[in-house]
Design a protein around this motif. Structure first.
Motif, mmCIF file in Angstrom:
data_model
loop_
_atom_site.group_PDB
_atom_site.id
_atom_site.type_symbol
_atom_site.label_atom_id
_atom_site.label_comp_id
_atom_site.label_asym_id
_atom_site.label_seq_id
_atom_site.Cartn_x
_atom_site.Cartn_y
_atom_site.Cartn_z
ATOM 1 N N MET A 152 26.409 43.895 42.615
ATOM 2 C CA MET A 152 27.191 42.852 41.938
ATOM 3 C C MET A 152 28.528 43.445 41.500
ATOM 4 N N LEU A 153 29.643 42.789 41.898
ATOM 5 C CA LEU A 153 30.954 43.357 41.623
ATOM 6 C C LEU A 153 31.257 43.431 40.136
ATOM 7 N N LEU A 154 30.735 42.501 39.340
ATOM 8 C CA LEU A 154 31.020 42.572 37.906
ATOM 9 C C LEU A 154 30.374 43.778 37.251
ATOM 10 N N ASP A 155 29.340 44.352 37.863
ATOM 11 C CA ASP A 155 28.800 45.615 37.352
ATOM 12 C C ASP A 155 29.874 46.696 37.373
ATOM 13 N N ARG A 156 30.642 46.748 38.453
ATOM 14 C CA ARG A 156 31.707 47.746 38.541
ATOM 15 C C ARG A 156 32.826 47.442 37.549
ATOM 16 N N LEU A 157 33.048 46.166 37.302
ATOM 17 C CA LEU A 157 34.129 45.765 36.411
ATOM 18 C C LEU A 157 33.779 46.008 34.954
ATOM 19 N N LEU A 158 32.553 45.657 34.546
ATOM 20 C CA LEU A 158 32.169 45.724 33.139
ATOM 21 C C LEU A 158 31.313 46.930 32.800
ATOM 22 N N ARG A 159 30.670 47.536 33.795
ATOM 23 C CA ARG A 159 29.852 48.726 33.575
ATOM 24 C C ARG A 159 30.280 49.816 34.568
ATOM 25 N N PRO A 160 31.552 50.206 34.559
ATOM 26 C CA PRO A 160 32.048 51.129 35.592
ATOM 27 C C PRO A 160 31.502 52.552 35.422
ATOM 28 N N GLN A 161 31.241 53.178 36.557
ATOM 29 C CA GLN A 161 30.813 54.573 36.545
ATOM 30 C C GLN A 161 31.976 55.525 36.803
ATOM 31 N N SER A 162 33.128 54.975 37.195
ATOM 32 C CA SER A 162 34.326 55.787 37.398
ATOM 33 C C SER A 162 35.544 54.891 37.216
ATOM 34 N N ILE A 163 36.597 55.453 36.597
ATOM 35 C CA ILE A 163 37.784 54.671 36.236
ATOM 36 C C ILE A 163 39.036 55.443 36.615
ATOM 37 N N ALA A 164 39.944 54.769 37.327
ATOM 38 C CA ALA A 164 41.273 55.312 37.592
ATOM 39 C C ALA A 164 42.281 54.539 36.741
ATOM 40 N N SER B 285 45.141 55.880 46.725
ATOM 41 C CA SER B 285 44.664 56.292 48.052
ATOM 42 C C SER B 285 44.405 57.791 48.129
ATOM 43 N N ALA B 286 44.895 58.548 47.140
ATOM 44 C CA ALA B 286 44.700 60.003 47.161
ATOM 45 C C ALA B 286 43.410 60.436 46.471
ATOM 46 N N ILE B 287 42.668 59.496 45.893
ATOM 47 C CA ILE B 287 41.425 59.838 45.189
ATOM 48 C C ILE B 287 40.321 60.077 46.214
ATOM 49 N N ASP B 288 39.597 61.187 46.052
ATOM 50 C CA ASP B 288 38.561 61.543 47.024
ATOM 51 C C ASP B 288 37.441 60.513 47.073
ATOM 52 N N LYS B 289 36.925 60.114 45.907
ATOM 53 C CA LYS B 289 35.832 59.155 45.836
ATOM 54 C C LYS B 289 36.334 57.874 45.171
ATOM 55 N N THR B 290 36.173 56.755 45.869
ATOM 56 C CA THR B 290 36.719 55.487 45.384
ATOM 57 C C THR B 290 36.165 55.135 44.006
ATOM 58 N N PRO B 291 37.027 54.889 43.020
ATOM 59 C CA PRO B 291 36.542 54.531 41.687
ATOM 60 C C PRO B 291 36.019 53.094 41.646
ATOM 61 N N ASP B 292 35.124 52.830 40.692
ATOM 62 C CA ASP B 292 34.633 51.464 40.496
ATOM 63 C C ASP B 292 35.739 50.543 39.999
ATOM 64 N N LEU B 293 36.638 51.107 39.185
ATOM 65 C CA LEU B 293 37.600 50.282 38.468
ATOM 66 C C LEU B 293 38.946 50.985 38.417
ATOM 67 N N GLU C 232 37.029 40.684 48.680
ATOM 68 C CA GLU C 232 36.122 40.366 47.589
ATOM 69 C C GLU C 232 36.326 41.394 46.480
ATOM 70 N N PHE C 233 36.838 40.959 45.345
ATOM 71 C CA PHE C 233 37.078 41.862 44.221
ATOM 72 C C PHE C 233 37.151 41.029 42.947
ATOM 73 N N GLU C 234 37.156 41.721 41.779
ATOM 74 C CA GLU C 234 37.217 41.045 40.489
ATOM 75 C C GLU C 234 38.330 41.665 39.643
ATOM 76 N N VAL C 235 38.893 40.838 38.737
ATOM 77 C CA VAL C 235 40.026 41.279 37.919
ATOM 78 C C VAL C 235 39.832 40.821 36.482
ATOM 79 N N VAL C 236 39.990 41.741 35.543
ATOM 80 C CA VAL C 236 40.157 41.360 34.142
ATOM 81 C C VAL C 236 41.652 41.234 33.903
ATOM 82 N N GLY C 237 42.106 40.026 33.548
ATOM 83 C CA GLY C 237 43.525 39.789 33.349
ATOM 84 C C GLY C 237 44.092 38.895 34.434
ATOM 85 N N PRO C 238 45.414 38.966 34.612
ATOM 86 C CA PRO C 238 46.418 39.749 33.881
ATOM 87 C C PRO C 238 46.576 39.264 32.434
ATOM 88 N N ASN C 239 47.499 39.942 31.710
ATOM 89 C CA ASN C 239 47.831 39.608 30.320
ATOM 90 C C ASN C 239 46.608 39.743 29.435
#
Length: 681
Positions: free
Chosen positions: A1-13, A60-68, A122-129
């Motif tokens: 579930m994509l909102l898991d990555r948005l609201l419960r991220p395991q990695s953040i850039a 694009s330079a991050i080795d492992k794609t972040p959740d958020l 397919e992606f999710e966004v908190v925001g803008p503003n």
């Protein structure tokens, strides 16, 4: 579930990270200070290190794609960076900037661009503003405000489009124990419906608070609210836009269409939500629900206080918000007066001064807890700045309440009647004892009453299109005579009426009816006849009255309607409107020429079947007036028939924008529609 990555991220850039600015480093520092254990990656072209973390030049330079990815850059750079992240596999974004009022047309272009990308990826966004997200489950804080150390983990989620409202909860000293706080902002991609769906399934969340300015998708949001309620989770909402000024402000702030708060409130109440009158009451809901005791079994409340005056204030407010204060039983009166003969035993019970508090209060609270009821409330005026004796008393009352509650099973509440900060020692004790600690009599008691009231049946209407619905005449607005004829064919009672082309024919028609009459001047598209002097009740000379109408309105080609005069006890308005946000809505309220003045109508969002029509009437002021009419209740079936008729007619003819029956004159044995208008697109 994509909102898991948005609201419960395991990695953040964090894109736009910078050691030189608050915004550039605050999200990283929040995560570090909260003890977030996931990967944190500053993304900055000009800084190799931010907040002690090694940076990278691009997503694009991050080795492992972040959740958020938090995208905190200039408005013109947002879409390219989101595009880069999508191509790199990122599926969750927090976009604090690009608010509608921050940068106008450029911000709208960002929202439009995100919506276009959503059709491709397919992606999710908190925001803008927005302020971002604070998640106390993972301790992730992609949030651009300071998170203080006293924020507290619990089972209450909060969602608000306004960043300041989320800050109010985050910075409230841990009053509401949070699972997740979401500052949803402009909701260009992900809206309230998505968050409610997520929290419905989330094992870490037991209740949700929402502050609502505007709805991105009303149908989906209300469906999500129903699912949350059906899952046994409580939703409490505060809705703004009751005044014209606030409605204009919502539009100016968000750039979106705002539905009236009355409709929005009705819709969420139908979906099983509790309605908070203001932010203090929404906070009170959070404190009550956050204690983890569920909801009271009912509204029967016994109050023990340390002041007769405050007890009387609580009694007044309890009565106004719907809490019930039962009389103390004879057994309780006898037991307390045997020991303290001069004690006034009542509810609220004020034992102060009858004995040392260590002697009298444990017994008084014990007897109040023994009484049949649902809620045991102890009120004490105890503040952070109180002296040591008063702080000691407050803590002792909380302990007595906890000891008694443990044995009796009532819903315990400690209430400070004044909205003021409370001694931290008492706050901590109540948290450990799971006792809700309320600040302010009105918000606390109002929230408690609503929480204790059974949730409205959240089942959707079972409306089905009737087998026979009359056709509409050609043209635009359908005015009185034709509208009444259509409604009469659907079972609504209407008066006898005759047409006349001129004053002489009007007088002849009046004699033919042989009853008190109302003379009405009619012309195409004239719906408000009273304002133009086109209504005469029981005219002595019908012909003369008709001639005067012509003289007053030389611009109109008048005909006349001679109508049987209907008498009754109450004038009611029954109506339908196709709202721009919610679609079909049904209304019942005080009718006649006083409709706008009283502005007192009950609203149902969606079509009504028999059950929904009855519930709408039951909840309305008009319904209460009909039941309580001096001399006996007024005729209820006729009003229900009118409600069903406008609903069925409008749903069968989607071109109808509105229907007004005003007034529907209600007596003890009839409800008769004497004027009506149908407006079409």
């Amino acid at each position: 579930m994509l909102l898991d990555r948005l609201l419960r991220p395991q990695s953040i850039a964090v894109v736009g990270a910078s050691p030189r600015s608050f915004i550039g480093s605050v999200a990283l520092r929040n995560c570090l200070e909260l003890g977030y254990t996931g990967a944190l990656i500053p993304v900055a072209q000009n800084h190799s290190e931010v907040a002690g973390l090694a940076g990278v030049p691009s997503l694009s330079a991050i080795d492992k794609t972040p959740d958020l990815a938090v995208v905190q850059v200039r408005t013109d750079r947002i879409l390219p960076i989101v595009q880069e992240g999508l191509e790199a596999g990122v599926r969750g974004f927090v976009i604090p900037g690009a608010g509608y009022t921050d940068s106008g047309a450029d911000a709208l272009a960002v929202s439009d661009g995100l919506a276009a990308l959503r059709r491709e990826y397919e992606f999710e966004v908190v925001g803008p503003n927005c302020m971002g997200v604070l998640d106390l489950v993972t301790r992730a804080a992609p949030y651009v405000g300071t998170v203080t150390s006293d924020v507290r983990r619990g089972t209450v989620a909060v969602v608000a489009q306004s960043g300041a409202i989320i800050e109010a909860f985050v910075n409230a000293g841990g009053r509401v124990p949070l699972s997740t706080a979401v500052s949803s902002g402009s909701e260009a991609v992900t809206g309230l419906a998505d968050y409610l769906d997520f929290f419905t399934e989330d094992a870490h969340t037991a209740s949700v608070l929402a502050f609502i300015e505007t709805l991105t998708d009303a149908t989906r949001t209300l469906t999500a609210a129903r699912r949350l309620s059906e899952a046994g989770k409580t939703l409490a909402v505060c809705i703004v836009g009751h005044s014209d000024t606030a409605t204009e402000g919502v539009t100016a702030h968000s750039g979106k269409l705002a539905a009236g708060a009355r409709l929005t409130t009705a819709a969420f109440r139908q979906a099983g939500a509790l309605i908070a009158d203001d932010l203090d009451e929404l906070m009170a809901f959070g404190e009550l629900l956050g204690a983890g005791r569920g909801r009271p079994r009912g509204r029967r409340t016994h109050v023990v206080t340390n002041s007769g005056g405050e007890g009387n204030l609580i009694a007044d407010i309890a009565d106004s918000v719907g809490l019930q204060l039962p009389l103390m039983s004879s057994a309780a009166v006898k037991a307390l007066r045997e020991r303290w003969p001069f004690l006034g035993v009542r509810n609220p019970l004020d034992p102060w001064g009858a004995d040392d508090y260590t002697n009298i209060y444990p017994t008084a609270i014990h007897h109040a807890a023994q009484e049949p009821g649902d809620i045991l409330l102890v009120a004490m005026d105890q503040h952070r700045a109180s002296g040591p004796h008063e702080r000691e008393l407050g803590l002792a009352l909380a302990q007595y309440l906890h000891d008694t509650d443990s044995a009796q099973g009532k819903f315990p509440v400690l209430l400070s009647p004044v909205s003021d900060e409370i001694d931290p020692v008492l706050v901590e004790y109540c948290r450990k004892a799971a006792i809700p600690l309320m600040r302010g009599a009105r918000p606390g008691l109002s929230a408690l009453a609503k929480l204790a009231t059974g949730v409205q049946d959240v089942a959707e209407s079972t409306w089905q299109r009737p087998l026979v619905v009359p056709d509409l005449p050609p043209g635009g607005t359908v005015t009185e005579d034709q509208a009444l004829g259509i409604l009469a064919s659907m079972g609504v009672t209407t008066p006898r009426r005759l047409h006349a082309d001129n004053p002489t024919e009007a007088a002849t028609a009046a004699r033919a009816l042989s009853t008190p009459i109302v003379l009405k001047g009619i012309a195409p598209n004239i719906t408000h006849k009273t304002e133009r002097g086109l209504v005469a009740i029981s005219p002595v000379d019908v012909e003369q009255a008709a001639a005067e109408m012509i003289a007053k309105n030389p611009d109109l080609n008048l005909n006349f309607l001679v109508v049987e005069q209907i008498r009754g006890e109450l004038e009611v308005i029954v109506g339908y409107k196709r709202d721009r946000v919610f679609g079909p809505t049904i209304v019942v309220g005080v009718g006649g020429v006083w409709t706008e003045f009283h502005n007192d109508a009950a609203v149902h969002v969606g079509p009504v079947d028999e059950k929904a029509a009855a519930r709408l009437l039951d909840e309305s002021t008009v319904g209460n007036m009909m039941d309580a009419a001096r001399g006996g209740a007024l005729y209820r079936p006729g009003v229900l028939t009118a409600l069903r008729a406008v609903s069925d007619l409008a749903l069968a003819h989607p071109t109808i924008l509105s229907i007004d029956i005003n007034p529907l004159i209600v007596g003890r044995d009839h409800a008769t529609a004497v004027d009506a208008v149908i407006e079409r697109a």
